[in-house]
Design a protein around this motif. Structure first.
Motif, short mmCIF file in Angstrom:
data_model
loop_
_atom_site.label_atom_id
_atom_site.label_comp_id
_atom_site.label_asym_id
_atom_site.label_seq_id
_atom_site.Cartn_x
_atom_site.Cartn_y
_atom_site.Cartn_z
N ASP A 95 0.85 -1.19 0.00
CA ASP A 95 0.00 0.00 0.00
C ASP A 95 0.89 1.24 0.00
OD1 ASP A 95 -2.17 -1.63 0.09
OD2 ASP A 95 -2.75 -1.17 2.15
N GLY A 96 0.46 2.28 -0.67
CA GLY A 96 1.26 3.49 -0.67
C GLY A 96 0.81 4.48 -1.71
N PHE A 97 1.58 5.57 -1.81
CA PHE A 97 1.18 6.69 -2.64
C PHE A 97 2.40 7.31 -3.31
CE2 PHE A 97 -1.54 6.35 1.07
CZ PHE A 97 -2.81 6.32 0.51
N LEU A 98 2.17 7.96 -4.44
CA LEU A 98 3.11 8.87 -5.06
C LEU A 98 2.45 10.24 -5.09
CD1 LEU A 98 4.42 6.71 -8.06
CD2 LEU A 98 5.70 7.38 -6.02
N THR A 99 3.16 11.25 -4.59
CA THR A 99 2.58 12.59 -4.44
C THR A 99 3.48 13.61 -5.12
OG1 THR A 99 1.67 11.94 -2.29
CG2 THR A 99 1.75 14.29 -2.79
N ARG A 100 2.86 14.48 -5.91
CA ARG A 100 3.57 15.60 -6.52
C ARG A 100 2.68 16.82 -6.42
NH1 ARG A 100 5.67 15.27 -12.67
NH2 ARG A 100 3.43 15.46 -13.07
N ASN A 101 3.16 17.81 -5.68
CA ASN A 101 2.35 19.00 -5.41
C ASN A 101 1.00 18.57 -4.83
OD1 ASN A 101 4.45 20.60 -6.45
ND2 ASN A 101 3.68 20.36 -8.54
N ASN A 102 -0.10 18.87 -5.49
CA ASN A 102 -1.42 18.50 -4.97
C ASN A 102 -1.97 17.23 -5.61
OD1 ASN A 102 -1.55 20.75 -3.24
ND2 ASN A 102 -2.26 22.06 -4.93
N GLN A 103 -1.15 16.55 -6.42
CA GLN A 103 -1.59 15.31 -7.08
C GLN A 103 -1.19 14.11 -6.24
OE1 GLN A 103 0.64 16.54 -10.81
NE2 GLN A 103 -1.16 15.59 -11.75
N ILE A 104 -2.10 13.14 -6.13
CA ILE A 104 -1.84 11.91 -5.39
C ILE A 104 -2.24 10.72 -6.25
CG2 ILE A 104 -2.39 10.53 -3.36
CD1 ILE A 104 -2.97 13.08 -1.85
N VAL A 105 -1.32 9.78 -6.40
CA VAL A 105 -1.59 8.53 -7.11
C VAL A 105 -1.46 7.41 -6.09
CG1 VAL A 105 -0.82 6.96 -8.92
CG2 VAL A 105 -0.75 9.43 -9.31
N GLU A 106 -2.48 6.56 -6.02
CA GLU A 106 -2.49 5.49 -5.03
C GLU A 106 -2.16 4.16 -5.68
OE1 GLU A 106 -5.53 3.49 -1.72
OE2 GLU A 106 -6.15 5.25 -2.90
N ALA A 107 -1.33 3.35 -4.98
CA ALA A 107 -0.98 2.02 -5.49
C ALA A 107 -2.21 1.12 -5.51
CB ALA A 107 0.11 1.40 -4.62
N TYR A 108 -2.37 0.40 -6.62
CA TYR A 108 -3.50 -0.52 -6.76
C TYR A 108 -3.06 -1.65 -7.68
CZ TYR A 108 -8.16 -2.31 -7.91
OH TYR A 108 -9.26 -3.13 -8.08
N ASP A 109 -3.36 -2.89 -7.30
CA ASP A 109 -2.93 -4.05 -8.07
C ASP A 109 -3.87 -4.27 -9.25
OD1 ASP A 109 -1.66 -6.29 -8.96
OD2 ASP A 109 -2.43 -7.62 -7.39
N GLY A 110 -3.59 -3.59 -10.34
CA GLY A 110 -4.43 -3.67 -11.53
C GLY A 110 -4.53 -2.30 -12.17
N ASN A 111 -5.34 -2.17 -13.21
CA ASN A 111 -5.56 -0.88 -13.86
C ASN A 111 -6.78 -0.21 -13.24
OD1 ASN A 111 -3.64 -0.20 -16.01
ND2 ASN A 111 -4.24 -2.18 -16.87
N ASN A 112 -6.59 1.00 -12.76
CA ASN A 112 -7.64 1.73 -12.08
C ASN A 112 -7.35 3.22 -12.21
OD1 ASN A 112 -9.02 3.03 -9.61
ND2 ASN A 112 -9.85 0.95 -9.57
N PRO A 113 -8.36 4.07 -12.33
CA PRO A 113 -8.09 5.51 -12.44
C PRO A 113 -7.23 6.07 -11.31
CG PRO A 113 -10.37 5.06 -12.98
CD PRO A 113 -9.79 3.77 -12.48
N ILE A 114 -7.25 5.43 -10.13
CA ILE A 114 -6.50 5.98 -8.99
C ILE A 114 -5.00 5.72 -9.10
CG2 ILE A 114 -8.48 5.73 -7.46
CD1 ILE A 114 -7.05 3.34 -6.17
N ASN A 115 -4.56 4.80 -9.99
CA ASN A 115 -3.13 4.47 -10.03
C ASN A 115 -2.45 4.82 -11.35
OD1 ASN A 115 -3.97 2.44 -11.76
ND2 ASN A 115 -3.04 0.76 -10.61
N GLN A 116 -3.10 5.60 -12.20
CA GLN A 116 -2.53 5.95 -13.50
C GLN A 116 -1.51 7.09 -13.35
OE1 GLN A 116 -3.76 4.01 -16.50
NE2 GLN A 116 -4.00 2.96 -14.53
N ILE A 117 -0.37 6.96 -14.03
CA ILE A 117 0.70 7.95 -13.90
C ILE A 117 1.48 8.01 -15.20
CG2 ILE A 117 2.35 6.28 -12.92
CD1 ILE A 117 3.35 8.59 -11.11
N GLN A 118 1.99 9.20 -15.55
CA GLN A 118 2.79 9.33 -16.75
C GLN A 118 3.87 10.38 -16.55
OE1 GLN A 118 -0.59 11.20 -19.29
NE2 GLN A 118 1.30 11.82 -20.31
N ARG A 119 4.91 10.27 -17.39
CA ARG A 119 6.00 11.25 -17.33
C ARG A 119 5.58 12.51 -18.06
NH1 ARG A 119 11.62 9.16 -19.30
NH2 ARG A 119 12.09 11.30 -18.69
#
Length: 510
Positions: free
Chosen positions: A486-510
């Motif tokens: 379990d965990g998170f990636l945070t940048r400024n006011n954006q938060i991405v949450e770890a999730y085992d699978g494809n889900n809107p809460i865990n999408q991230i891009q460079r």
């Protein structure tokens, strides 16, 4: 610019022998004949470049040995004053629950009237018995932290040559490991590299428990279980050593976060560990607690136990100390997310073990674009998070050295795990940030789906993704939620949450 910055950071760190406070006891196990001078039998013949650190200074022959300075006392959790209740969660095992509460499996089963350790179901209420501790363990320091990890001083060790010198059982032992027929030195080296545990320590534990290094005909009862851990899964040298390395890591990294107040012996007795020992010593004490009863454990961790054997094999261990192994002001070099720009990946795993379950929660996971689940072929590319040399690329693992000396044991290194052998970068290649490493897959280790497992080490020590030096990837900062994966990636006011699978809460891009 980035390359110069990295080299300046690493070369600016001075590693020196720690200060000492008093003479050591004048007994044979404390008095080797001379200072450690790194003889030919120890120096690796494979050293082709100069490490980016200074070897510890050696003592002059005949100069006194001083005991290591005690660590500052650690503040451990208060002992529970009574029994507690625990509700079994899906996937729990009795062994995991006993380990979580630092009690013996037998005491947990007895408190709940259980006969079969496999009789467990989600929602079951268990009584967690109150611990009954023995006298606090010894304050005697066995090894420095740098002798626990696969760090700078492991570069100097010619493992194969050292084993052959003694011509014991280990020198002609062979075993099939994942389809490869390996000799004893290759097995120890494989475990050392994967788990980042010093090969000297693994070799010394093996000799202490079975005599395999020096005895060409060790006792019959050591041949299948050379460390003495006897169960159906851990037969053979490789599995015995992977268990030992994982257990050493567990003790080491739990001690560093004040998470190991007690050790539970095989007879169920609980011993509070002395708060002034160092993590390396705590790891060794924890290993022997998992192998021996209370009486034998006291002997193992005393100045007359495991220590004199280590001392006789390799010299006084604190002569090899690199302190601090990890400086208190450590800063991660600049890193990016491990995939190409404009692609959307899934953040599928928050902080979890760098290798197996015992190491620090040093890793985070990313899965490539696509709706397919499980171990599927991916055409997406894993890319380098920083500039550096690829020093290993095998069995799904790619190791990148960031300090430019060609050694994964010094300075910062990065593990990219589950990289498909097709199109994978080769060892000896220098990559700049963003250049391609290979395709994500399930190759190597354990995986339930195609992804890349990303972890960092500094001087051989796993660096926790949820600790004081989190991942910073393109400005995204990693954090944990107190539960593995379990965990998170945070940048400024954006938060991405770890999730085992494809889900809107865990999408991230460079």
């Amino acid at each position: 610019m980035r390359k110069s910055y990295l080299l300046n950071v690493i070369s600016g760190i001075a590693f020196i022998l720690a200060g000492c406070v008093r003479s050591a006891p004048e007994s044979p196990e404390w008095m080797p004949g001379s200072a450690v001078t790194y003889p030919t039998a120890i120096i690796s013949s494979g050293m082709t470049s100069i490490p980016s650190f200074q070897f510890p200074p050696t003592r002059l022959p005949g100069s006194p040995i001083l005991t290591p300075t005690p660590d500052n006392p650690r503040t451990m959790p208060t002992q529970r004053s009574g029994p507690e209740q625990y509700t079994v969660q899906p996937g729990d095992t009795l062994s995991d629950i006993a380990r979580q509460y630092l009690i013996s499996l037998d005491s947990l089963m007895q408190a709940n009237g259980l006969i079969d350790s496999n009789t467990l179901y989600a929602g079951q209420i268990l009584v967690i018995p109150q611990p009954s501790p023995q006298e606090t363990g010894t304050t005697f320091k066995i090894i420095p932290d740098s002798e626990l990890v696969y760090g700078p001083m492991s570069i100097t060790f010619d493992l194969g040559g050292y084993i052959q010198k003694y011509a014991g059982y280990l020198s002609y032992y062979r075993e099939d490991v994942d389809g490869n027929n390996l000799n004893g030195a290759q097995i120890i080296n494989l475990v050392s590299q994967n788990y980042s545990v010093n090969p000297r320590l693994l070799l010394a534990v093996l000799e202490y428990r079975s005599g395999w290094l020096t005895n060409p005909q060790p006792a019959e009862n050591t041949l299948d279980y050379p460390l003495g851990l006897q169960d159906n899964w851990h037969n053979g040298l490789y599995r015995q050593l992977t268990w030992a390395a994982d257990t050493l890591n567990r003790g080491y990294y739990l001690w560093k976060i004040d998470g190991l107040p007690n050790a539970v012996m095989t007879d169920g007795l609980l011993v509070p560990l002395a708060p002034t020992i160092n993590p390396g010593t705590a790891a060794v004490q924890f290993l022997f607690a998992n192998l021996d009863n209370y009486t034998n454990w006291r002997a193992d961790v005393s100045p007359e136990g495991f220590f004199p054997l280590y001392n006789n094999l390799f010299g006084y261990p604190f002569d090899l100390a690199i302190e601090p192994l990890v400086p208190g002001n450590l800063i991660q070099p600049e890193m990016t997310l491990p995939f190409e720009k404009e692609q959307v990946w899934a953040f599928t795993g928050g902080p979890h073990g760098g290798w197996d379950s015992g190491s620090a929660w040093a890793a985070i996971d990313f899965a490539p674009p696509g709706e397919a689940q499980g171990c599927v072929i991916s055409n997406a590319w894993v890319t380098a998070v920083a500039d550096g040399m690829i020093v290993r690329a095998e069995n799904g693992a790619v190791i990148q050295d960031l300090d430019g000396d060609g050694f994964e044991q010094t300075g910062w290194s990065v593990l990219y795990m589950h990289i498909d052998s097709n199109d994978r970068i080769t060892a000896g290649t220098y990559l700049e940030t963003g250049e391609r490493i290979g395709h994500p897959s399930c190759e190597g280790g354990v995986s339930n789906g195609t992804h890349v497992h990303l972890a960092r080490r500094f001087n051989g020590e796993w660096i926790a993704a949820d600790g004081s030096v989190p991942f910073i990837l393109d400005g995204w900062i990693s954090s944990g939620a107190g539960v593995e994966y379990d965990g998170f990636l945070t940048r400024n006011n954006q938060i991405v949450e770890a999730y085992d699978g494809n889900n809107p809460i865990n999408q991230i891009q460079r």
